[in-house]
Scaffold this active site. Structure first.
Site, PDB file in Angstrom:
ATOM      1  CG  HIS A   1      -1.886   0.960   1.337  1.00  0.00           C
ATOM      2  ND1 HIS A   1      -1.664   2.329   1.489  1.00  0.00           N
ATOM      3  CD2 HIS A   1      -3.243   0.928   1.272  1.00  0.00           C
ATOM      4  CE1 HIS A   1      -3.001   2.993   1.793  1.00  0.00           C
ATOM      5  NE2 HIS A   1      -3.818   2.099   1.631  1.00  0.00           N
TER       6      HIS A   1
ATOM      7  CG  ASP B   1       0.717  -2.123   6.483  1.00  0.00           C
ATOM      8  OD1 ASP B   1      -0.291  -2.168   7.149  1.00  0.00           O
ATOM      9  OD2 ASP B   1       0.829  -1.651   5.258  1.00  0.00           O
TER      10      ASP B   1
ATOM     11  CD  GLN C   1      -6.875  -4.591   4.357  1.00  0.00           C
ATOM     12  OE1 GLN C   1      -7.698  -5.243   4.772  1.00  0.00           O
ATOM     13  NE2 GLN C   1      -6.807  -3.214   3.968  1.00  0.00           N
TER      14      GLN C   1
ATOM     15  CE  LYS D   1      -7.101  -0.116   6.418  1.00  0.00           C
ATOM     16  NZ  LYS D   1      -7.992   0.490   5.178  1.00  0.00           N
TER      17      LYS D   1
ATOM     18  CB  CYS E   1      -3.588   3.350  -1.597  1.00  0.00           C
ATOM     19  SG  CYS E   1      -4.716   4.414  -1.359  1.00  0.00           S
TER      20      CYS E   1
HETATM   21  C1  LIG Z   1      -2.274  -2.745   3.610  1.00  0.00           C
HETATM   22  C2  LIG Z   1      -2.478  -1.254   4.159  1.00  0.00           C
HETATM   23  N1  LIG Z   1      -1.633  -0.580   4.689  1.00  0.00           N
HETATM   24  C3  LIG Z   1      -1.993   0.596   5.262  1.00  0.00           C
HETATM   25  C4  LIG Z   1      -3.397   1.061   5.098  1.00  0.00           C
HETATM   26  C5  LIG Z   1      -3.510   2.420   5.430  1.00  0.00           C
HETATM   27  O1  LIG Z   1      -4.153   2.493   6.485  1.00  0.00           O
HETATM   28  P1  LIG Z   1      -4.669   4.020   7.126  1.00  0.00           P
HETATM   29  O2  LIG Z   1      -5.237   4.852   6.069  1.00  0.00           O
HETATM   30  O3  LIG Z   1      -5.619   3.502   8.044  1.00  0.00           O
HETATM   31  O4  LIG Z   1      -3.611   4.699   7.911  1.00  0.00           O
HETATM   32  C6  LIG Z   1      -4.261   0.511   4.325  1.00  0.00           C
HETATM   33  C7  LIG Z   1      -5.304   1.013   4.111  1.00  0.00           C
HETATM   34  O5  LIG Z   1      -6.336   0.544   3.287  1.00  0.00           O
HETATM   35  C8  LIG Z   1      -3.894  -0.800   3.856  1.00  0.00           C
HETATM   36  O6  LIG Z   1      -4.660  -1.625   3.260  1.00  0.00           O
END
Ligand SMILES: Cc1ncc(COP(=O)(O)O)c(C=O)c1O
Length: 410
Positions: free
Chosen positions: A122, A198, A201, A224, A364
């Site tokens: 992402h 990260d 998900q 999430k 993204c």
């Molecule tokens: C794999 C992953 N990392 C990071 C993020 C970023 O999350 P946030 O916008 O809550 O910081 C997302 C959001 O969709 C994501 O799917």
């Protein structure tokens, strides 16, 4: 049949019509819905306990402190971290990654050092590293997925002696692939690098044990996993956090301030500048209680049932091309696909007119889209509160999308 108790009544938002059709919410990977139990915990906090945590010695401030620190301990237990000093509250996963990129990456990296990422990251776990690489002269190296969206083991050989940081998602928000992060971390440590995972998900769907993984940093977002927006978590290994400079300055992260010098508070407060989003933190505590009451085994079983059903249904549609693994192995409940000859934004707009909410776009993850040679795709993501009827509605209305656009369905 799954052993999950009946949960739909906990989510009143799901019981509504969109454009005259029953709402089918298939976008939990973007943000999950909040059960009544989480809303009630915030209401009680607001009506009884609200004060500024760590800022006063009156009862409401003390209660707020107790609530805030109580959730920190709950998160520690939830992630199996060794100490509450290792749990830092942030705004979201993105801020947590930026914290590590700036406070660790910027001071540790030298020209020629390698930062290893997967191509499926992402932007939140890619752009901060790009910026740090630009500032330090470090280079980015990508691990590429195969046609099924899985990471071939030989890609891990790119983690070499020049590697100082490996940053990888636990589960891809596009492919649904669950990456072999324990092995990735082992490989990183074998060459003296640190690993950031990260978990945005992963955390809503599976038990995560940062100690067993041996992760150096692990991040996720509350929204999430059933909580309010505005809270994220950085888990960091205490010995690393101790060596890092603060990320943001002011408020509770200071110890003493003199006209020319300041000393900083101890962990974890050193990384929490200014007043935190305490309602969101309270809601995160209630979300953890809710998920643990349901049990991750039952959640996993239900989500795998939904995923298997969705993959079977979608594979039967001749105009659908799946993006990501086509079977259940090492995979979570996110299904991305391309509808032949129809732009994903049209797919999502037409599905919405039938009450079905999915996400369309590059998710993204533009470098991944470019690598897959697609501009965008459509994503349906499931949570334990979805049903097989939701998937039936998705599949039935994909036929409608094709018809609307003037093509045959099946
Ligand atoms: C794999 C992953 N990392 C990071 C993020 C970023 O999350 P946030 O916008 O809550 O910081 C997302 C959001 O969709 C994501 O799917």
């Amino acid at each position: 049949m799954s052993k999950l108790r009946e949960v739909r009544g906990d989510f009143p938002i799901l019981d509504q019509e969109i454009q005259g059709r029953k709402l089918v919410y298939l976008d939990s990977a973007a943000t999950s819905q909040r059960p009544l139990q989480v809303q009630e915990a915030v209401r009680q906090y607001d009506n009884r306990d609200n004060g500024n945590p760590h800022r006063g010695s009156h009862t409401l401030s003390l209660r707020a402190t107790e609530a805030f620190e109580g959730v920190r301990e709950k998160v520690r237990r939830f992630l199996h971290a060794r100490s509450v000093k290792e749990i830092i509250f942030t705004k979201n996963a993105t801020e947590a990654i930026n914290l590590v990129a700036y406070s660790y990456g910027l001071s540790q990296l030298k020209p020629g050092d390698r930062i290893v990422l997967s191509i499926a990251e992402h932007h939140a776990n890619l752009v901060p590293w790009q910026q740090v690489a630009k500032k330090t002269g470090a280079v980015l190296t990508y691990l590429y997925v195969d046609e099924e969206g899985r990471l071939p083991e030989k890609e891990l050989d790119k983690i070499d002696s020049a590697t100082k940081i490996v940053a990888m998602s636990h589960m891809s928000n596009v492919l649904g692939t669950i990456f072999p992060v324990k092995e990735v971390i082992r490989r990183a440590h074998a060459v003296g690098a640190v690993a950031l995972i990260d978990g945005a998900q992963a955390v809503p769907h599976m038990k995560v044990d940062v100690t067993d993984l041996d992760a150096d940093f692990y991040v996720f977002s509350g929204h999430k996993m059933l909580s309010l927006m505005g809270v994220g978590v950085l888990y960091g290994r205490e010995s690393l956090l101790e060596t890092m400079d603060p990320f943001l300055y002011g408020g509770d992260m200071i110890e003493y301030v003199h006209e020319q010098e300041t000393s900083f508070n101890e962990l974890p407060f050193k990384f929490e500048a200014g007043t935190q989003g305490i309602e969101a933190v309270v809601s995160l505590g209630a979300a953890i209680d809710y998920l643990e009451e349901l049990g991750f085994d039952a959640i996993h079983e239900k989500e795998m049932e939904l995923l298997a059903y969705a993959l079977d249904q979608l594979k039967a549609l001749p105009y659908i091309r799946l993006v990501g693994p086509s079977d259940l192995k090492d995979r979570g409940a996110v299904v991305s696909f391309v509808v032949e000859d129809v732009h994903p934004h049209d797919v999502s707009t037409i599905l919405d007119s039938y009450g079905v909410g999915v996400r369309a776009g590059h998710h993204c993850a533009q470098p991944l889209m470019r690598y897959l040679k697609i501009n965008a795709c459509t994503r349906a993501s499931f949570a334990f509160y979805n049903t097989k009827e939701d998937i039936d509605a998705l599949v039935r209305n994909l036929d409608e999308v094709r018809r609307w656009m003037g093509y045959g369905s099946r």
